[in-house]
Scaffold this motif. Structure first.
Motif, PDB file in Angstrom:
ATOM      1  N   MET A  82       0.879  -1.045  -0.135  1.00  0.00           N
ATOM      2  CA  MET A  82       0.152   0.133   0.057  1.00  0.00           C
ATOM      3  C   MET A  82       0.831   1.234  -0.093  1.00  0.00           C
ATOM      4  O   MET A  82       1.809   1.330   0.762  1.00  0.00           O
ATOM      5  CB  MET A  82      -0.902  -0.029   1.316  1.00  0.00           C
ATOM      6  CG  MET A  82      -1.502   1.080   1.768  1.00  0.00           C
ATOM      7  SD  MET A  82      -2.800   1.875   1.117  1.00  0.00           S
ATOM      8  CE  MET A  82      -2.956   3.454   1.613  1.00  0.00           C
ATOM      9  N   LYS A  83       0.616   2.122  -0.973  1.00  0.00           N
ATOM     10  CA  LYS A  83       1.065   3.458  -0.849  1.00  0.00           C
ATOM     11  C   LYS A  83       0.155   4.619  -0.410  1.00  0.00           C
ATOM     12  O   LYS A  83      -0.861   4.535  -0.602  1.00  0.00           O
ATOM     13  CB  LYS A  83       1.867   3.679  -2.439  1.00  0.00           C
ATOM     14  CG  LYS A  83       2.878   2.968  -2.818  1.00  0.00           C
ATOM     15  CD  LYS A  83       3.516   3.746  -3.960  1.00  0.00           C
ATOM     16  CE  LYS A  83       4.716   3.010  -4.210  1.00  0.00           C
ATOM     17  NZ  LYS A  83       5.710   3.659  -5.025  1.00  0.00           N
ATOM     18  N   LEU A  84       1.064   5.522   0.472  1.00  0.00           N
ATOM     19  CA  LEU A  84       0.152   6.610   0.593  1.00  0.00           C
ATOM     20  C   LEU A  84       0.492   7.861  -0.339  1.00  0.00           C
ATOM     21  O   LEU A  84       1.489   7.770  -1.099  1.00  0.00           O
ATOM     22  CB  LEU A  84       1.062   6.969   2.240  1.00  0.00           C
ATOM     23  CG  LEU A  84       0.765   6.270   3.186  1.00  0.00           C
ATOM     24  CD1 LEU A  84       1.286   6.699   4.496  1.00  0.00           C
ATOM     25  CD2 LEU A  84      -0.772   5.624   3.406  1.00  0.00           C
ATOM     26  N   ASN A  85      -0.589   8.563  -0.161  1.00  0.00           N
ATOM     27  CA  ASN A  85      -0.647   9.666  -1.409  1.00  0.00           C
ATOM     28  C   ASN A  85       0.161  10.966  -0.515  1.00  0.00           C
ATOM     29  O   ASN A  85      -0.380  11.751   0.048  1.00  0.00           O
ATOM     30  CB  ASN A  85      -2.001  10.074  -1.697  1.00  0.00           C
ATOM     31  CG  ASN A  85      -1.797  11.148  -2.831  1.00  0.00           C
ATOM     32  OD1 ASN A  85      -0.886  11.643  -3.144  1.00  0.00           O
ATOM     33  ND2 ASN A  85      -2.863  11.723  -3.075  1.00  0.00           N
ATOM     34  N   MET A  86       1.572  10.948  -0.939  1.00  0.00           N
ATOM     35  CA  MET A  86       2.503  12.010  -0.105  1.00  0.00           C
ATOM     36  C   MET A  86       2.094  13.599  -0.667  1.00  0.00           C
ATOM     37  O   MET A  86       2.308  14.507  -0.050  1.00  0.00           O
ATOM     38  CB  MET A  86       3.972  11.659  -0.496  1.00  0.00           C
ATOM     39  CG  MET A  86       4.277  10.320   0.132  1.00  0.00           C
ATOM     40  SD  MET A  86       4.041  10.162   1.670  1.00  0.00           S
ATOM     41  CE  MET A  86       4.573   8.796   2.051  1.00  0.00           C
ATOM     42  N   ASP A  87       1.398  13.439  -1.965  1.00  0.00           N
ATOM     43  CA  ASP A  87       1.296  14.735  -2.694  1.00  0.00           C
ATOM     44  C   ASP A  87      -0.028  15.388  -2.322  1.00  0.00           C
ATOM     45  O   ASP A  87      -0.306  16.364  -2.998  1.00  0.00           O
ATOM     46  CB  ASP A  87       1.593  14.900  -4.164  1.00  0.00           C
ATOM     47  CG  ASP A  87       3.006  14.361  -4.352  1.00  0.00           C
ATOM     48  OD1 ASP A  87       3.947  14.738  -3.566  1.00  0.00           O
ATOM     49  OD2 ASP A  87       3.283  13.824  -5.176  1.00  0.00           O
ATOM     50  N   GLY A  88      -1.034  14.473  -1.695  1.00  0.00           N
ATOM     51  CA  GLY A  88      -2.485  14.955  -1.725  1.00  0.00           C
ATOM     52  C   GLY A  88      -2.674  15.828  -0.611  1.00  0.00           C
ATOM     53  O   GLY A  88      -1.810  16.339   0.182  1.00  0.00           O
ATOM     54  N   THR A  89      -4.100  16.145  -0.403  1.00  0.00           N
ATOM     55  CA  THR A  89      -4.472  17.170   0.439  1.00  0.00           C
ATOM     56  C   THR A  89      -4.810  16.350   2.000  1.00  0.00           C
ATOM     57  O   THR A  89      -4.707  17.195   3.096  1.00  0.00           O
ATOM     58  CB  THR A  89      -5.592  17.746   0.333  1.00  0.00           C
ATOM     59  OG1 THR A  89      -6.443  16.982  -0.103  1.00  0.00           O
ATOM     60  CG2 THR A  89      -5.431  18.661  -1.178  1.00  0.00           C
ATOM     61  N   PRO A 147      -3.757  14.486   5.224  1.00  0.00           N
ATOM     62  CA  PRO A 147      -2.274  14.410   6.065  1.00  0.00           C
ATOM     63  C   PRO A 147      -2.109  12.856   6.124  1.00  0.00           C
ATOM     64  O   PRO A 147      -2.750  12.222   6.185  1.00  0.00           O
ATOM     65  CB  PRO A 147      -2.565  14.887   7.492  1.00  0.00           C
ATOM     66  CG  PRO A 147      -3.966  15.959   7.331  1.00  0.00           C
ATOM     67  CD  PRO A 147      -4.568  15.276   6.076  1.00  0.00           C
ATOM     68  N   ILE A 148      -0.653  12.632   6.129  1.00  0.00           N
ATOM     69  CA  ILE A 148      -0.076  11.418   6.022  1.00  0.00           C
ATOM     70  C   ILE A 148      -0.809  10.481   7.106  1.00  0.00           C
ATOM     71  O   ILE A 148      -1.062   9.429   6.900  1.00  0.00           O
ATOM     72  CB  ILE A 148       1.347  11.415   5.929  1.00  0.00           C
ATOM     73  CG1 ILE A 148       1.848  11.749   4.477  1.00  0.00           C
ATOM     74  CG2 ILE A 148       2.028  10.015   5.887  1.00  0.00           C
ATOM     75  CD1 ILE A 148       3.608  12.224   4.302  1.00  0.00           C
ATOM     76  N   TYR A 149      -0.631  11.423   8.522  1.00  0.00           N
ATOM     77  CA  TYR A 149      -0.913  10.343   9.632  1.00  0.00           C
ATOM     78  C   TYR A 149      -2.602   9.971   9.419  1.00  0.00           C
ATOM     79  O   TYR A 149      -3.022   8.881   9.963  1.00  0.00           O
ATOM     80  CB  TYR A 149      -0.814  11.570  10.743  1.00  0.00           C
ATOM     81  CG  TYR A 149      -1.747  12.285  11.110  1.00  0.00           C
ATOM     82  CD1 TYR A 149      -2.781  12.269  11.738  1.00  0.00           C
ATOM     83  CD2 TYR A 149      -1.446  13.589  10.605  1.00  0.00           C
ATOM     84  CE1 TYR A 149      -3.482  13.448  11.874  1.00  0.00           C
ATOM     85  CE2 TYR A 149      -2.100  14.661  10.653  1.00  0.00           C
ATOM     86  CZ  TYR A 149      -3.350  14.563  11.660  1.00  0.00           C
ATOM     87  OH  TYR A 149      -4.078  15.845  11.898  1.00  0.00           O
ATOM     88  N   VAL A 150      -3.340  10.779   8.725  1.00  0.00           N
ATOM     89  CA  VAL A 150      -4.753  10.688   8.662  1.00  0.00           C
ATOM     90  C   VAL A 150      -4.996   9.343   7.551  1.00  0.00           C
ATOM     91  O   VAL A 150      -5.720   8.345   7.844  1.00  0.00           O
ATOM     92  CB  VAL A 150      -5.535  11.582   8.172  1.00  0.00           C
ATOM     93  CG1 VAL A 150      -7.060  11.315   7.640  1.00  0.00           C
ATOM     94  CG2 VAL A 150      -5.467  12.685   8.962  1.00  0.00           C
ATOM     95  N   LEU A 169       4.990   0.681  11.213  1.00  0.00           N
ATOM     96  CA  LEU A 169       4.286   1.377  10.048  1.00  0.00           C
ATOM     97  C   LEU A 169       5.112   2.304   9.490  1.00  0.00           C
ATOM     98  O   LEU A 169       5.070   2.560   8.323  1.00  0.00           O
ATOM     99  CB  LEU A 169       3.093   2.042  10.590  1.00  0.00           C
ATOM    100  CG  LEU A 169       1.974   1.443  11.407  1.00  0.00           C
ATOM    101  CD1 LEU A 169       1.088   2.237  12.199  1.00  0.00           C
ATOM    102  CD2 LEU A 169       1.292   0.960  10.115  1.00  0.00           C
ATOM    103  N   ALA A 170       6.147   2.954   9.969  1.00  0.00           N
ATOM    104  CA  ALA A 170       7.058   3.986   9.418  1.00  0.00           C
ATOM    105  C   ALA A 170       7.939   3.284   8.445  1.00  0.00           C
ATOM    106  O   ALA A 170       7.985   3.605   7.336  1.00  0.00           O
ATOM    107  CB  ALA A 170       8.039   4.479  10.533  1.00  0.00           C
ATOM    108  N   ALA A 184       7.189   9.224  14.095  1.00  0.00           N
ATOM    109  CA  ALA A 184       6.301  10.426  14.813  1.00  0.00           C
ATOM    110  C   ALA A 184       5.034  10.310  13.883  1.00  0.00           C
ATOM    111  O   ALA A 184       4.082  10.468  14.484  1.00  0.00           O
ATOM    112  CB  ALA A 184       7.156  11.621  14.881  1.00  0.00           C
ATOM    113  N   THR A 185       5.268  10.570  12.527  1.00  0.00           N
ATOM    114  CA  THR A 185       3.904  10.460  11.608  1.00  0.00           C
ATOM    115  C   THR A 185       3.171   9.498  11.771  1.00  0.00           C
ATOM    116  O   THR A 185       1.839   9.526  11.961  1.00  0.00           O
ATOM    117  CB  THR A 185       4.350  10.770  10.275  1.00  0.00           C
ATOM    118  OG1 THR A 185       5.119  11.789  10.220  1.00  0.00           O
ATOM    119  CG2 THR A 185       2.933  10.955   9.361  1.00  0.00           C
ATOM    120  N   ALA A 186       3.793   8.043  12.003  1.00  0.00           N
ATOM    121  CA  ALA A 186       2.980   6.904  11.892  1.00  0.00           C
ATOM    122  C   ALA A 186       2.415   6.946  13.542  1.00  0.00           C
ATOM    123  O   ALA A 186       1.257   6.360  13.572  1.00  0.00           O
ATOM    124  CB  ALA A 186       3.818   5.559  11.891  1.00  0.00           C
ATOM    125  N   GLY A 187       3.048   7.275  14.322  1.00  0.00           N
ATOM    126  CA  GLY A 187       2.436   7.296  15.820  1.00  0.00           C
ATOM    127  C   GLY A 187       1.342   8.260  15.992  1.00  0.00           C
ATOM    128  O   GLY A 187       0.478   8.038  16.696  1.00  0.00           O
TER     129      GLY A 187
END
Length: 123
Positions: A1-8, A10-13, A40-41, A49-52
């Motif tokens: 699974m990839k996260l959308n790093m450029d989206g609106t 937030p990564i933690y959400v 998760l990180a 910290a973002t994963a946390g």
């Protein structure tokens, strides 16, 4: 699974939403241990910290609970809580957008209901 790093969003959400999807798919089950912030990180190649922060979001929402020294676990009612929240928030928002668009397009209520029923039948 990839996260959308450029989206609106937030990564933690996105991390929290991914974990919720794992619960809904029964890959994470009631009283089952959840990935650590470090796992998760590594999985998503993000800051721990973002994963946390994503885990904390679910902890505060009572989707997860903490066992001191052991990590975080899925609450017994997590799946039902996620389903209820998504039904009440997501579906309501989508329905509101659909009704507004139907009004803009001058679609009659009966026509809109017929369209929804047709979609439910898979036509």
């Amino acid at each position: 699974m990839k996260l959308n790093m450029d989206g609106t969003t937030p990564i933690y959400v996105q991390v929290a939403e991914w974990l919720q999807n794992e619960i809904l798919a029964n890959r994470l089950v009631a009283d089952g241990k959840v990935y650590s912030q470090y796992q998760l990180a590594e999985l998503f190649n993000i800051n721990p910290a973002t994963a946390g922060k994503g885990l904390t979001l679910l902890l505060e929402g009572e989707i997860l609970y903490k066992k001191r020294g052991l990590g975080m676990f899925v609450t017994a009612q997590a799946k039902e809580m996620i389903l209820e929240k998504r039904r009440s928030e997501t579906l309501q928002q989508l329905a509101q957008e659909l009704v507004l668009e139907a009004r803009r397009l001058a679609v009659a209520d009966e026509e809109l209901l017929a369209l929804i029923q047709k979609m439910q039948r898979g036509e």
